[in-house]
Scaffold this motif. Structure first.
Motif, short mmCIF file in Angstrom:
data_model
loop_
_atom_site.label_atom_id
_atom_site.label_comp_id
_atom_site.label_asym_id
_atom_site.label_seq_id
_atom_site.Cartn_x
_atom_site.Cartn_y
_atom_site.Cartn_z
N TRP A 60 -1.25 25.01 -48.39
CA TRP A 60 -0.49 24.48 -49.33
C TRP A 60 -1.41 23.86 -50.37
O TRP A 60 -2.03 23.02 -50.17
N ASP A 61 -1.02 24.39 -51.63
CA ASP A 61 -1.70 23.69 -52.71
C ASP A 61 -0.85 22.54 -53.27
O ASP A 61 0.54 22.37 -52.93
N GLU A 62 -1.63 21.20 -53.36
CA GLU A 62 -0.97 19.93 -53.73
C GLU A 62 -1.59 19.75 -55.20
O GLU A 62 -2.35 20.32 -55.81
N PRO A 63 -0.82 18.69 -55.79
CA PRO A 63 -1.28 18.33 -57.21
C PRO A 63 -2.47 17.61 -57.23
O PRO A 63 -2.84 17.10 -56.27
N GLY A 64 -3.09 17.86 -58.15
CA GLY A 64 -4.71 17.40 -58.67
C GLY A 64 -5.78 18.15 -57.77
O GLY A 64 -6.79 17.80 -57.88
N GLY A 65 -5.35 19.27 -57.45
CA GLY A 65 -6.23 20.15 -56.91
C GLY A 65 -6.60 19.79 -55.15
O GLY A 65 -7.61 20.64 -54.73
N ALA A 66 -5.80 19.05 -54.51
CA ALA A 66 -5.82 19.00 -53.20
C ALA A 66 -5.13 20.14 -52.50
O ALA A 66 -4.32 20.84 -53.33
N ARG A 67 -5.58 20.30 -51.21
CA ARG A 67 -4.89 21.44 -50.43
C ARG A 67 -4.58 21.03 -49.04
O ARG A 67 -5.06 19.91 -48.52
N THR A 68 -3.39 21.28 -48.34
CA THR A 68 -3.13 20.94 -47.04
C THR A 68 -3.23 22.06 -46.19
O THR A 68 -2.46 23.13 -46.58
N LEU A 69 -3.83 21.99 -45.22
CA LEU A 69 -4.27 23.01 -44.06
C LEU A 69 -3.13 22.83 -42.91
O LEU A 69 -3.06 21.75 -42.56
N GLU A 70 -2.29 23.76 -42.68
CA GLU A 70 -1.21 23.58 -41.58
C GLU A 70 -1.65 24.21 -40.30
O GLU A 70 -2.12 25.40 -40.22
N TYR A 71 -1.87 23.45 -39.35
CA TYR A 71 -2.01 23.90 -37.99
C TYR A 71 -1.03 23.67 -37.02
O TYR A 71 -0.67 22.53 -36.70
N ASN A 72 -0.41 24.81 -36.54
CA ASN A 72 0.80 24.84 -35.92
C ASN A 72 0.54 25.27 -34.37
O ASN A 72 -0.34 25.86 -33.97
N ARG A 73 1.21 24.19 -33.72
CA ARG A 73 1.03 24.32 -32.05
C ARG A 73 2.57 24.61 -31.52
O ARG A 73 2.51 24.65 -30.40
N THR A 84 -4.92 17.46 -44.99
CA THR A 84 -4.99 17.30 -46.41
C THR A 84 -6.62 17.30 -46.89
O THR A 84 -7.60 16.52 -46.47
N ILE A 85 -7.11 18.27 -47.64
CA ILE A 85 -8.29 18.30 -48.19
C ILE A 85 -8.25 17.80 -49.63
O ILE A 85 -7.62 18.59 -50.48
N GLY A 86 -9.08 16.99 -50.18
CA GLY A 86 -9.09 16.28 -51.50
C GLY A 86 -9.78 17.34 -52.29
O GLY A 86 -10.41 18.29 -51.97
#
Length: 173
Positions: A60-73, A84-86
C-alpha cells in the motif's frame, strides 16, 4: 447407495488433518515471533523485512513516499501484519492489526477498500444474494487466549452496514 465408514477412519483422518493444521499455525506464529525479534524499527530495511517475511500479500502506498507491506496469516492464522517502510527505505512500524482497538475503527458507511486496507485480507468472504450483503471474517485471538472471529457486513454498494465479534467455533463445536 451411500457408502458409510463405520470404522471411524474418516473421523480420525479429519481429526489428524485438523491437528496438523493447528500445529502448522502454531509453528508459523512462533516463526513470526522470531522474525519480529530480528527486526528493529528505524534500522531494518525493506530488504530485511522481505528476507524474513517473504513476498507481501499487498503493498500500500502511503503519503510522503512511505509504503506499507501486508503480511497475511489468514485463514489458518490469527494475525495480519502491516509493516511500514519509510521514504528512507527503513522500517518505521510493524504492527499486528487484528485487534479490538482496530475493529472499533470500523464504522457504518466505511468503504470496503478502507476496511481491507486497515485489517488486511480476510480469512473468509461470504455473499448473501437475497439480502444483497457480503460478510468478511477475520480470525484473531482475544487475550488471554480466546479464538474469536470479527465479521464485517457490507451492503450492495460495498459500504459497512455493521460489524461484530464472536467466539470462533470450529468443526461444528
Amino acid at each position: 447407495m451411500e457408502a458409510h465408514d463405520f470404522t471411524g477412519r474418516g473421523a480420525r483422518r479429519r481429526a489428524v488433518g485438523a491437528l496438523a493444521l493447528g500445529v502448522l499455525a502454531m509453528l508459523a506464529a512462533g516463526c513470526d515471533e522470531q522474525r519480529i525479534r530480528e527486526l528493529e524499527e528505524g534500522t531494518s530495511t525493506e530488504a530485511d523485512v522481505r528476507a524474513r517475511f517473504g513476498q507481501p500479500e499487498n503493498v500500500w502506498d502511503e503519503p510522503g513516499g512511505a509504503r506499507t507491506l501486508e503480511y497475511n496469516r489468514q485463514p489458518e492464522g490469527h494475525q495480519n501484519y502491516m509493516v511500514t517502510i519509510g521514504p528512507d527505505g527503513r522500517m518505521s512500524a510493524l504492527r499486528q492489526v487484528l485487534a479490538p482497538h482496530n475493529f472499533a475503527k470500523v464504522v457504518p458507511g466505511m468503504p470496503m477498500e478502507q476496511v481491507r486496507r486497515m485489517l488486511g485480507k480476510p480469512a473468509r468472504k461470504m455473499s448473501f444474494a437475497l439480502k444483497q450483503e457480503t460478510a468478511w471474517d477475520w480470525r484473531y485471538i482475544d487475550p488471554p487466549n480466546t479464538p474469536m472471529v470479527f465479521t464485517v457486513t457490507f451492503d450492495s454498494g460495498y459500504h459497512v452496514l455493521r460489524s461484530d465479534s464472536a467466539l470462533e467455533l470450529r468443526d461444528g463445536r
